[in-house]
Structures are given as structure tokens and as C-alpha cells.
Design a protein around this motif. Sequence first.
Motif, PDB file in Angstrom:
ATOM      1  N   ILE A 202       0.849  -1.201   0.000  1.00  0.00           N
ATOM      2  CA  ILE A 202       0.000   0.000   0.000  1.00  0.00           C
ATOM      3  C   ILE A 202       0.884   1.251   0.000  1.00  0.00           C
ATOM      4  O   ILE A 202       0.581   2.257  -0.642  1.00  0.00           O
ATOM      5  N   GLU A 203       1.970   1.187   0.737  1.00  0.00           N
ATOM      6  CA  GLU A 203       2.886   2.314   0.814  1.00  0.00           C
ATOM      7  C   GLU A 203       3.696   2.426  -0.481  1.00  0.00           C
ATOM      8  O   GLU A 203       3.835   1.459  -1.227  1.00  0.00           O
ATOM      9  N   GLN A 204       4.234   3.627  -0.730  1.00  0.00           N
ATOM     10  CA  GLN A 204       5.023   3.860  -1.933  1.00  0.00           C
ATOM     11  C   GLN A 204       6.396   3.225  -1.762  1.00  0.00           C
ATOM     12  O   GLN A 204       7.100   3.490  -0.791  1.00  0.00           O
ATOM     13  N   LEU A 205       6.728   2.423  -2.717  1.00  0.00           N
ATOM     14  CA  LEU A 205       7.981   1.672  -2.641  1.00  0.00           C
ATOM     15  C   LEU A 205       8.822   1.917  -3.896  1.00  0.00           C
ATOM     16  O   LEU A 205       8.415   1.571  -5.014  1.00  0.00           O
ATOM     17  N   ARG A 206       9.972   2.558  -3.697  1.00  0.00           N
ATOM     18  CA  ARG A 206      10.928   2.649  -4.780  1.00  0.00           C
ATOM     19  C   ARG A 206      11.913   1.471  -4.719  1.00  0.00           C
ATOM     20  O   ARG A 206      12.417   1.036  -5.740  1.00  0.00           O
ATOM     21  N   GLU A 207      12.133   1.007  -3.487  1.00  0.00           N
ATOM     22  CA  GLU A 207      12.996  -0.162  -3.268  1.00  0.00           C
ATOM     23  C   GLU A 207      12.179  -1.238  -2.558  1.00  0.00           C
ATOM     24  O   GLU A 207      11.669  -1.009  -1.453  1.00  0.00           O
ATOM     25  N   ALA A 208      12.023  -2.393  -3.178  1.00  0.00           N
ATOM     26  CA  ALA A 208      11.218  -3.478  -2.607  1.00  0.00           C
ATOM     27  C   ALA A 208      11.844  -4.019  -1.323  1.00  0.00           C
ATOM     28  O   ALA A 208      11.141  -4.486  -0.412  1.00  0.00           O
ATOM     29  N   GLU A 209      13.167  -3.940  -1.229  1.00  0.00           N
ATOM     30  CA  GLU A 209      13.861  -4.472  -0.069  1.00  0.00           C
ATOM     31  C   GLU A 209      13.421  -3.791   1.211  1.00  0.00           C
ATOM     32  O   GLU A 209      13.443  -4.400   2.296  1.00  0.00           O
ATOM     33  N   THR A 210      13.002  -2.530   1.106  1.00  0.00           N
ATOM     34  CA  THR A 210      12.546  -1.809   2.292  1.00  0.00           C
ATOM     35  C   THR A 210      11.356  -2.511   2.933  1.00  0.00           C
ATOM     36  O   THR A 210      11.275  -2.645   4.165  1.00  0.00           O
ATOM     37  N   ALA A 211      10.430  -2.965   2.101  1.00  0.00           N
ATOM     38  CA  ALA A 211       9.247  -3.653   2.624  1.00  0.00           C
ATOM     39  C   ALA A 211       9.567  -5.105   2.999  1.00  0.00           C
ATOM     40  O   ALA A 211       8.983  -5.667   3.944  1.00  0.00           O
ATOM     41  N   ARG A 212      10.464  -5.689   2.263  1.00  0.00           N
ATOM     42  CA  ARG A 212      10.786  -7.097   2.515  1.00  0.00           C
ATOM     43  C   ARG A 212      11.391  -7.300   3.915  1.00  0.00           C
ATOM     44  O   ARG A 212      11.253  -8.365   4.509  1.00  0.00           O
TER      45      ARG A 212
END
Length: 748
Positions: A202-212
Motif C-alpha cells: 500500500i505504501e510507496q515503494l521505490r525499493e522493494a527491499e525496504t518492505a521485505r
Amino acid sequence: MNQNGTSKQATVKTAKIQGWRQSPAVRWTLMAMFVLLFYISLAPHVIPETYDIAEGSVSEKDIKAPFQIRDDKATRQAEEEAANRIEDSYKIVPMKNEFLVEQILFRIEQLNMDDQVTNQNKIDIYRTEIPGRYTEHIDTFVKMNIGKGTYSDTLLEEMSRVAKEQKYVIPEETFYKMPQLTMEQLNDMRKVAMNIVKKLTIEQLREAETARTQVAELVNASSLSNRTAREIVQELARFTIMPNKFLDKEATEEARVLAKQNTPPVVIKEGDIFVKRGQTITPELYKLLSDSNLLQDKKHYWPQMGLLILSFMFIIAIYVYLHQSGGINGLKPRYGNAQLLMLWLIYLINTITIQIMGFTQTDTASYVGFLAPAALGAMLITLLLDMHLAIISSFIFAIMGSIILNTHSSQLFDFRYGFFIMVVSLAAVFAIHRASQRSAILKAGIMVSLFGSIAVLAMLLMSEQLDRMPLIYSVSFAFASGLLTAVLVIGLMPFFEVTFGILSALKLVELSNPNHPLLRKLLTETPGTYHHSVMVGNLAEAAAETIGADGLLCRVGSYYHDIGKTKRPNYFIENQSNMENPHDTIDPKLSKSIIVAHARDGSEMLKAHNIPKPIRDIAEQHHGTTSLKYFYHKALKQAEEQGIEPNFTENDFRYPGPKAQSKEAAIVGIADCIEAAVRSLRNPTVEHVEAMINKIIKSRLDDNQYNECDLTLKELDKVAQSLKESIIGIFHSRIEYPDDAKAKEGTN
């Protein structure tokens, strides 16, 4: 012999002077001088100044921008800086990754339920199929959205590239654990995995690793209790989480292009120094100078051509007026070369005064231009030449002033100064054209001040320039301009009157003052001649005005026309009251010499007193080459009585001339003869007066006395009628009217 030689030299000198005054070559030279004056005075304000500068050299002076110049290099730099300040544009592209989790779990469920497939085969399928679904999910999304307009093609391309670059690699051991999952575990895992992926994307992600990095924590906090299920959910969640915020290169480029377009050009303001003294001319500066046409190798043909055309338009306007006024062609033009030269000098002086004020102007004190005595030229032309010529010149001065006093190089004319000069010039013309005293010049100057101030005030109010001090300065300078004009006119009038022998109305009025030394001499020594001269002046003035000649010149010229009689006053009949006529006892030839000498003596006396030439001409020419018939017949009678053959002819008893060269001289001569004749009549009647006037005019006409002036027969008829009316008015008590004469005859 010596006298004849001197006379011939004087004649040749006079002919040369007259030739200069009427020479076509001189006239066209003066016309060219007018064009040159207009061109030279306006060129610095129309044609840009150029500099002899080479690339790499050092400037010897400060170079100011003659107008606002665009600095292309600085403009490009400013545009790049504006574009660089625009941050990259990113766009959210949600790909609903939770569906990818669901598809993967559904596939695991299918394979795990199939007993025909061994665990090793299942592991091999998971190892190859699950990573492929990631790429397939991305490609399917791109395929579905390409060309739809929702996302640009470049954005979809960028999204595909970035998402694939950030693809998560599932550990190998995870595939070995997947065949062990039961249906119940898969159901529990589906719900937890989808919620985790949905929540994190849902949040804006430029880098997927941040959410992972947050997946493990969320899995541990979930309802899953089986360790294997938690491990697999954790890896699948990490695998299906993709970036959803991508660089929109197209939008970014559009924004930067727009930023460049919205960047105002960098300009060098008019009057700013953009090349300092001692500064090296770089290629950029050299190009800037070249693009601004400030280099000497740049030829400004079009401005030069336009200015030359404008200069010719000015002289054509003057030429057409002079031509229509009889000042270019004709035997005796109203405006000869002398008048044209004087007009050129007036234009020169007026232009110089405007230029001086133009030099004192600055960008912050442009109102100094209103101090220019621009009405000077119009006032001098009105006084010395002609009112209508002054009106035409007023418009020319207005155009020139609007160029010379213009402080804005971005525009050719400054209408404020053009309007101001036109107003003050026309005010000067109408205020001074009937002036008869020097004090009238000061009064006209005050009128110029008032109208100039009002014009400036009106312009400033209309333009809403209500700054207090500039408004006060502008109006004050406009008022001072009129006073300065009056002072300059009073100072310059004697110069033109003496240099060109101009008889202005003011000068004529001054010369008509009875306190003038010559008129006082005439009054005290020859009272009869003085009275006669006054009477002739009244007759000549009225007659001249009927044909459009200079009546005031005729009147004043009449006052002085017999001034030569003061040398031998007793030899003229009007001064012989209560005394014998000395001509009764002297030889007729001597009498003739005495009588004809008064014209030459008068001219010499007038010249000695610096009386202008037109009046001297009237004194010398008013008798022309007419014959003294009385003394001629007296000489004939004496020769007959002595019984000798006359050794003379009638031509020996004529005035030496010259004949009248102007209408004014001819009219004064006619009025002089007629006044003396009427005064000699004892009982004049209207018929006698009219017959006598016609006889005198016809006699002079038959004697060719008017061959050298431009009097027409129609004008002579008007002169005769005017003289008749004036004489009847002056000698009313002496002249018998027809009814009175008949009554007198009846009583006899």
C-alpha cells in the motif's frame, strides 16, 4: 573715366551678389545642406554606435547596451539550472501483488493434491515455475496497460525493468518444504500472505527491499503456528513484493522542458555596461557584440536608408511650401537663397539647443528634455520669415525632438517630447506672429511656458506617473523652457537682422519711432518733407496691403525715402515756405543734379546709420529712372532763347535709378508722386484725383518703370483704387464731390 570704372565695378559686384541670391546651384547646395543637417543630427540616435574590436583583444572603453540585449549563453545556463532544479517525477503503479501470492499458493495446492507426481518432480516444478510467474505477472500487467493511456509506454518500460532488477530469489530449501504443506496449512497461509503483501505494498515503494525487511516481523505476529508454513509464507511474501513507485522519464523531461520554457531570458538592460574597459573580448562576448550589430564590420544599411528617406521628406515639405509661396522659381522670388540660408541657420541653432538638452538627459532624469527651448526655431521663423513656414517647421522640429530626446532605445520616437515640442512651437507661432514690440517676445515666451507646462502635466496625468518630484521637475522645466526661448530669441534677433538685412516687424516698428536720429533730423530741418513722408507712408501702407505686399515696410520706407533732402532742404518745394525758389536763379542742369542727388544721398545716409537694405532700396529706387520734365523743358526753353542747339536729351534729365526692384519700392514711388501732385491741386475734385492717379500710373507704366519688379496690371488697378480712397479720406475737406461741384457752378 575713373567714375565710369568705379560704377562698372559696383555694377559687377551687385550682379554677383544678386547672382548668388538667385543662383540655382546655390539653392540646391542649400537643400543638400538641409538634408545633411537632418541626417547628421539624427544619425547618432537612429544608427547604433559600432566598435572596432577583434576577438581576443582588450576593450579600450566601457561598452553600454544601446538597447535591451538578450544574453543567449546566460539564458541557456539559466534554463539548465531551472531544469536541474526539477526533481525526477515518479508515478505509483499498483500491480496487485497479493494476487500473485494467491496464484502461487493455488498452484502449490494443485500439485500437492496430485498423488501421481512425486515429491522430487514437485520440487523441480516449483523451482522452475514459481520464479517464472514473477516475470509473467509483470509482462501480463504491461501487456494489459500498454497503449491504454493510463501509463505511458516509457513508464511501463521503466516499471518492468526496475521490478525485474529487484526480483527476490527464493532460497533453494524453500522448494523442498513446499510439497509437505497440507490443504489446511495452505488455506491459513493464503490469508496471512495476502494480507502481509497487501499491507506492505500500500505504501510507496521505490525499493522493494525496504518492505521485505518487515515481512519476518509480520509473519511472526500472524496466526500461523507451523514453523514450515511461516518460513514459506515469509519467502513467498518477500518474493511477490515489488516496487510500485517508478521514475516517469517522459513526465520528468516534459517538466524540465516546461521549466526551460518558463525561464525568462537573461537580458542586458539598456544602458548597462556589459563590456568593461580593459576586459578581454571572449568568443562569447564577441558573438554577443556581433549579434547586437555593435561591430564596425556590421553595415547598418537599413537604418541609414530610413534616416535618409526621412531627411528627404523633411526637405520636400519645406521645398513644396517655398515653391507654392513663390520662393523657388520666378523673377523676384519671395524666398531667395539668402532667406533659405537663414532658415538653415535657424534649423541648425534649434537643433543644437535640443541636442544640448539631450546630452544632459539621464535614465533617471529624462525630464531634463522638457527644458529644451524647442520653440526657438518656430518663433524666429515667424518673426523673420513667415508664419505658415513656421507651422510646417513646428511639425518637423517635433519629429526631430522626439528622436533626439528619446531615452528609450527600444523605441524610435518618444511621443512625449514630440507632443511637447509641437505644442510649444505652435503656441509660439500664434503668440508672436502679430508682434510689434520687443516686449511681445517675452509675452510670447510666457505663453509658451504656460502651454508647455499644461501639455506636460496632461501627459503625466494620463500616464498615471504621479511621482511627486518627477512631476514637479517636469512641469517646472517645461515652464522654464518658454522663458529660455524668449531670452534666446531676443538675443538672436539682432544677429539675423544685421547679418541678413532682415526687416522684421519689430525692427520696422523701432525704425518708425519719431525719436530716431534721422527722423528727428528730417522733422527739425525739413518739416515740409517730414509731413510729406508721413502722408506718403499712410497712402503706401494702405495700397500695399490691398495686394498682399508688406504694408509696414512701405510705411517705414516712406518715412525715410526723402531723407536725402536734408542735405539741401531749401531746394525742395515743400520746404520753401516764405522764401524764393533757388531753382529760379540757377541752371536747369544744376537743379537736376541737386534734385536727383537726394535719392543717392538718402541711400548713403541710411547706410551710414545702418538702416537695413530694404529701406535703403526704397530711398534709392522710389523715383526709378523717371524724367524731371520741368527742368528739361526749362533747359530747352533757355536754349531756344539763346538761339543755340541743345547739347542734351531728355535722358540727361532722368534719375539714375535703379528702377523699382520690389513691389514696396514701386508703391512708395507711386504714392510719393501722387501725394505731391494732389497737394499741388488748388481745387481738387474726385474726378481730378482719379484722373491724376491713373495718369501718373500710366505714365510710369509707359516709361517701363515697373519692368524689374513683379507688379501686375491687376495689382496696379488695386493700388490705384486704394490710393484714390485714401486721398479722398485724407484730403476730404479740400476735395469737391460731383454734387458739390455742380451746386457751385449753379451759383456762379
